[in-house]
Design a protein around this motif. Structure first.
Motif, PDB file in Angstrom:
ATOM      1  N   ASP A   1       0.844  -1.197   0.000  1.00  0.00           N
ATOM      2  CA  ASP A   1       0.000   0.000   0.000  1.00  0.00           C
ATOM      3  C   ASP A   1       0.881   1.249   0.000  1.00  0.00           C
ATOM      4  O   ASP A   1       1.674   1.445   0.921  1.00  0.00           O
ATOM      5  N   PRO A   2       0.751   2.133  -1.000  1.00  0.00           N
ATOM      6  CA  PRO A   2       1.578   3.343  -1.012  1.00  0.00           C
ATOM      7  C   PRO A   2       1.089   4.425  -0.053  1.00  0.00           C
ATOM      8  O   PRO A   2       1.777   5.411   0.168  1.00  0.00           O
ATOM      9  N   SER A   3      -0.121   4.252   0.534  1.00  0.00           N
ATOM     10  CA  SER A   3      -0.687   5.295   1.414  1.00  0.00           C
ATOM     11  C   SER A   3       0.249   5.596   2.578  1.00  0.00           C
ATOM     12  O   SER A   3       0.707   4.685   3.270  1.00  0.00           O
ATOM     13  N   GLY A   4       0.505   6.868   2.792  1.00  0.00           N
ATOM     14  CA  GLY A   4       1.309   7.286   3.940  1.00  0.00           C
ATOM     15  C   GLY A   4       2.768   6.883   3.863  1.00  0.00           C
ATOM     16  O   GLY A   4       3.487   6.896   4.850  1.00  0.00           O
ATOM     17  N   ARG A   5       3.232   6.472   2.679  1.00  0.00           N
ATOM     18  CA  ARG A   5       4.620   6.018   2.540  1.00  0.00           C
ATOM     19  C   ARG A   5       5.396   6.959   1.641  1.00  0.00           C
ATOM     20  O   ARG A   5       4.875   7.491   0.670  1.00  0.00           O
ATOM     21  N   THR A   6       6.681   7.140   1.969  1.00  0.00           N
ATOM     22  CA  THR A   6       7.536   7.934   1.081  1.00  0.00           C
ATOM     23  C   THR A   6       8.436   7.008   0.267  1.00  0.00           C
ATOM     24  O   THR A   6       9.174   7.446  -0.600  1.00  0.00           O
ATOM     25  N   ASP A   7       8.385   5.704   0.569  1.00  0.00           N
ATOM     26  CA  ASP A   7       9.187   4.750  -0.198  1.00  0.00           C
ATOM     27  C   ASP A   7       8.355   3.495  -0.449  1.00  0.00           C
ATOM     28  O   ASP A   7       7.297   3.319   0.117  1.00  0.00           O
ATOM     29  N   MET A   8       8.892   2.648  -1.309  1.00  0.00           N
ATOM     30  CA  MET A   8       8.166   1.429  -1.653  1.00  0.00           C
ATOM     31  C   MET A   8       8.363   0.397  -0.551  1.00  0.00           C
ATOM     32  O   MET A   8       9.442   0.269   0.020  1.00  0.00           O
ATOM     33  N   ARG A   9       7.303  -0.351  -0.244  1.00  0.00           N
ATOM     34  CA  ARG A   9       7.414  -1.394   0.784  1.00  0.00           C
ATOM     35  C   ARG A   9       8.299  -2.534   0.293  1.00  0.00           C
ATOM     36  O   ARG A   9       8.374  -2.814  -0.901  1.00  0.00           O
ATOM     37  N   GLN A  10       8.911  -3.211   1.265  1.00  0.00           N
ATOM     38  CA  GLN A  10       9.769  -4.342   0.928  1.00  0.00           C
ATOM     39  C   GLN A  10       8.903  -5.513   0.444  1.00  0.00           C
ATOM     40  O   GLN A  10       7.835  -5.760   0.984  1.00  0.00           O
ATOM     41  N   MET A  11       9.361  -6.216  -0.547  1.00  0.00           N
ATOM     42  CA  MET A  11       8.628  -7.378  -1.048  1.00  0.00           C
ATOM     43  C   MET A  11       8.707  -8.508  -0.029  1.00  0.00           C
ATOM     44  O   MET A  11       9.762  -8.763   0.538  1.00  0.00           O
ATOM     45  N   MET A  12       7.591  -9.198   0.172  1.00  0.00           N
ATOM     46  CA  MET A  12       7.577 -10.309   1.132  1.00  0.00           C
ATOM     47  C   MET A  12       7.352 -11.629   0.393  1.00  0.00           C
ATOM     48  O   MET A  12       6.621 -11.672  -0.592  1.00  0.00           O
ATOM     49  N   THR A  13       7.942 -12.693   0.914  1.00  0.00           N
ATOM     50  CA  THR A  13       7.742 -14.011   0.297  1.00  0.00           C
ATOM     51  C   THR A  13       6.392 -14.574   0.737  1.00  0.00           C
ATOM     52  O   THR A  13       5.806 -14.136   1.738  1.00  0.00           O
ATOM     53  N   ASP A  14       5.928 -15.584   0.005  1.00  0.00           N
ATOM     54  CA  ASP A  14       4.661 -16.248   0.356  1.00  0.00           C
ATOM     55  C   ASP A  14       4.726 -16.825   1.767  1.00  0.00           C
ATOM     56  O   ASP A  14       3.738 -16.791   2.503  1.00  0.00           O
ATOM     57  N   GLU A  15       5.893 -17.367   2.128  1.00  0.00           N
ATOM     58  CA  GLU A  15       6.042 -18.001   3.454  1.00  0.00           C
ATOM     59  C   GLU A  15       5.884 -16.965   4.563  1.00  0.00           C
ATOM     60  O   GLU A  15       5.206 -17.208   5.568  1.00  0.00           O
ATOM     61  N   ILE A  16       6.517 -15.804   4.396  1.00  0.00           N
ATOM     62  CA  ILE A  16       6.422 -14.742   5.411  1.00  0.00           C
ATOM     63  C   ILE A  16       4.979 -14.268   5.531  1.00  0.00           C
ATOM     64  O   ILE A  16       4.450 -14.115   6.632  1.00  0.00           O
ATOM     65  N   ILE A  17       4.324 -14.074   4.386  1.00  0.00           N
ATOM     66  CA  ILE A  17       2.932 -13.611   4.406  1.00  0.00           C
ATOM     67  C   ILE A  17       2.049 -14.632   5.126  1.00  0.00           C
ATOM     68  O   ILE A  17       1.235 -14.279   5.981  1.00  0.00           O
ATOM     69  N   ALA A  18       2.230 -15.917   4.807  1.00  0.00           N
ATOM     70  CA  ALA A  18       1.409 -16.974   5.438  1.00  0.00           C
ATOM     71  C   ALA A  18       1.625 -16.993   6.953  1.00  0.00           C
ATOM     72  O   ALA A  18       0.673 -17.132   7.731  1.00  0.00           O
ATOM     73  N   HIS A  19       2.874 -16.839   7.373  1.00  0.00           N
ATOM     74  CA  HIS A  19       3.189 -16.816   8.807  1.00  0.00           C
ATOM     75  C   HIS A  19       2.514 -15.619   9.481  1.00  0.00           C
ATOM     76  O   HIS A  19       1.894 -15.742  10.531  1.00  0.00           O
ATOM     77  N   ASN A  20       2.633 -14.445   8.857  1.00  0.00           N
ATOM     78  CA  ASN A  20       2.040 -13.231   9.420  1.00  0.00           C
ATOM     79  C   ASN A  20       0.519 -13.342   9.524  1.00  0.00           C
ATOM     80  O   ASN A  20      -0.080 -12.927  10.515  1.00  0.00           O
TER      81      ASN A  20
END
Length: 408
Positions: free
Chosen positions: A79-98
């Motif tokens: 989500d670019p909202s409220g950000r001055t930089d691009m978010r770090q890309m996350m792997t499927d495994e990290i997303i599933a864990h989160n």
């Protein structure tokens, strides 16, 4: 249906909405299915999400049905909202864990039993989309000119760029609302005020594609008296996970708020009746401490349960007045007698009470470090047996940060 609209308004939740009169009538007349989205960018929710959970909780208590939408798909864009930089890309495994960690936390605030609330993941419908079909069907409904005028994109353009990847985020969030409307009869989206542009996109998409009416209502962001977002600590975010921010640290954050910042969280982050919120908020001078103690206790109780709130309260009172209470609730580190002869600062770095030795040097130079209430004046001070009174040594950093070190 009791009218939750008046409750939300009175407590200061509502910031912007699409159709005030219709929303007011709708919430008063029938059970509304609504949703709030949470992108799993970490394995814990933080205090910024907590206000959204409370928003959702009030709605549910008044008979409406929440959908907690976990953004397993949108998290892959960012989500670019409220950000001055691009978010770090996350792997499927990290997303599933989160996602699994966040689900567990949500169950403390929202009742998911017997279909009273739903928990869905937008990866279920976003991941397998055919890009050409999606752009033809959904992308054709969006005006690039209007998107670029949106606050979330405008600020990024000024800061030096917006990737096409992130430009898709608004399409996806709008599509989420369309899918939830079709699948579950969801007619309303709630969210933080920084999401306004994305939420409007969803309302417009439902109208254009299905000729139906959707609604959006944003929540006030938790800010201090200077207008800055609340919930930042020296260690970073104020997490709801007790492993990341202990119940004691969590309690102390609210206990130590500046006087001017107490009223808003009392209204937004507790279930106290508004008459009591107004009474506490009006206290002045030394009496405002009663409001801070009540706030800290109530918020900790909601997030960590009554037992942890009680422990944190006792630990705080043991350190800051009403002495003689059980000190075991103060953050404690266990060591062996092998630490005898070690430098105090070395031990503090090892126990992660300090990030670096130079931070310890600064603390000593500024008279900010003491052991058992005696100022440390020598950076090279060595730990001796006589520092452990009844097997424990109390380290104090600054005015309010205490750690107890005990020999096993």
């Amino acid at each position: 249906m009791s009218n939750v609209f008046e409750v939300l308004k009175d407590r200061g939740y509502i910031k912007q909405m699409t159709h005030e009169d219709e929303i007011k009538e709708l919430l008063n007349k029938e059970q509304v299915t609504f949703y709030i989205g949470f992108d799993p960018t970490a394995d814990s929710l933080h205090v910024g999400h907590f206000i959204a959970m409370m928003f959702m909780s009030h709605m549910q208590k008044h008979g409406h049905r929440p959908i907690a939408l976990i953004g397993g798909g949108t998290a892959q864009i960012g989500d670019p909202s409220g950000r001055t930089d691009m978010r770090q890309m996350m792997t499927d495994e990290i997303i599933a864990h989160n996602v699994s960690c966040i689900k567990e936390q949500m169950e403390k605030f929202i009742d998911f039993s017997d279909d009273k609330a739903l928990l869905v993941n937008n990866a279920d419908w976003l991941r397998n989309l055919n890009y050409i079909d999606f752009i033809r069907d959904i992308g054709s409904q969006f005006s690039v000119n209007r998107m670029l005028a949106a606050e979330c994109f405008k600020s990024r353009m000024e800061e030096g760029g917006l990737s096409f990847l992130e430009f898709n985020y608004m399409l996806m969030q709008g599509y989420d609302f369309l899918v939830l409307n079709r699948k579950f009869g969801c007619t309303m989206q709630l969210g933080g005020d920084d999401q306004w542009s994305n939420m409007i996109a969803g309302v417009d998409l439902i109208r254009k594609k299905d000729r139906k009416q959707g609604y959006a209502m944003t929540c006030t962001l938790l800010t201090n008296s200077e207008g800055k977002k609340m919930g930042k600590t020296a260690k970073g975010a104020l997490w709801l996970d007790p492993e990341k921010t202990s119940p004691y640290e969590f309690y102390q954050y609210w206990r130590n708020l500046p006087d001017a910042d107490v009223a808003q969280p009392l209204a937004l982050l507790t279930y106290l009746p508004m008459d009591e919120v107004r009474r506490l908020s009006a206290l002045e001078g030394a009496e405002i401490n009663e409001a801070k103690k009540t706030l800290a206790y109530e918020v900790t109780k909601i997030v960590h349960g009554e037992e942890e709130a009680e422990k944190a309260k006792q630990a705080s009172e043991a350190l800051f007045g009403n002495g003689g209470i059980d000190m075991s609730n103060v953050p404690t580190s266990e060591v062996t007698d092998a630490v005898l002869g070690t430098g105090l600062v070395d031990l503090m770095v090892e126990l992660e009470l300090l990030k670096t030795k130079s931070e310890g040097r600064r603390l000593v130079q500024q008279n900010g470090l003491s052991v058992n209430d005696v100022k440390v004046t020598d950076f090279a001070m060595v730990i001796t047996e006589d520092l452990f009174i009844d097997g424990a040594m109390m380290i104090k950093q600054g005015k309010k940060k205490f750690n107890r070190v005990v020999i096993k």
